[in-house]
Design an enzyme around this catalytic site. Structure first.
Site: not given
Ligand code: RB5
Length: 149
Positions: A11, A67, A69, A100, A135
């Site tokens: 993203d 993304c 996180t 695994h 596995h």
């Molecule tokens: C975008 O701000 C953020 O929410 C997205 O990149 C991600 O971390 C969502 O899990």
């Protein structure tokens, strides 16, 4: 022989790390199929996860989703039967999820990892093999899990 291919997507939050990982993989001999985002303009990560997962399932190539996180991408990707997406924050996790879990999609958090660590995690993920045997049985159990059994 053709180069190994990696399918990649992010993203807006993962755009810069996607650019860095793409460049790194191209320098180390991989073909990259980049399914977006094309800029840092705000976009919705589930849509990119869907595009990458469909391509991983049809092509058999490994995928990378980035993304902010890594969590939203991994949640979205794991909705697809046949996708085993792993959010990794170190090389040990990257090696073990291949060994695994036979993970076929690596998820990374651009707001969690520096570029160098992220590239190192990618390298380990792509170089590690599934161990099979017990596995394989467990992966089959994942695929057939549902709310009733
Ligand atoms: C975008 O701000 C953020 O929410 C997205 O990149 C991600 O971390 C969502 O899990």
């Amino acid at each position: 022989m053709s180069s190994p291919t990696v399918v990649i997507g992010s993203d807006h939050a993962g755009f810069d790390l996607k650019t860095a990982v793409t460049r790194h993989l191209q320098e180390t001999g991989f073909e990259i199929k980049d399914l977006g985002a094309r800029s840092k303009e705000s976009c919705d990560y589930p849509l990119v996860a869907g595009d990458v997962c469909r391509e991983v399932l049809t092509s058999g190539h490994p995928g990378i989703l980035i993304c902010g996180t890594g969590m939203g991408m991994s949640m979205a990707a794991n909705r697809f039967p046949g996708i085993r997406a792993a959010l990794c924050t170190n090389e040990y996790l990257a090696r073990m999820t291949r060994a695994h879990n036979d993970a076929n999609v690596l998820c990374l958090g651009s707001r969690v990892l520096g570029d160098e660590l992220a590239k190192s995690i990618v390298d380990v993920f792509l170089a590690s093999d599934f161990e099979g045997e017990r596995h394989q049985r467990r992966i089959k159990q994942i695929e057939t899990l549902n709310a009733n059994s």
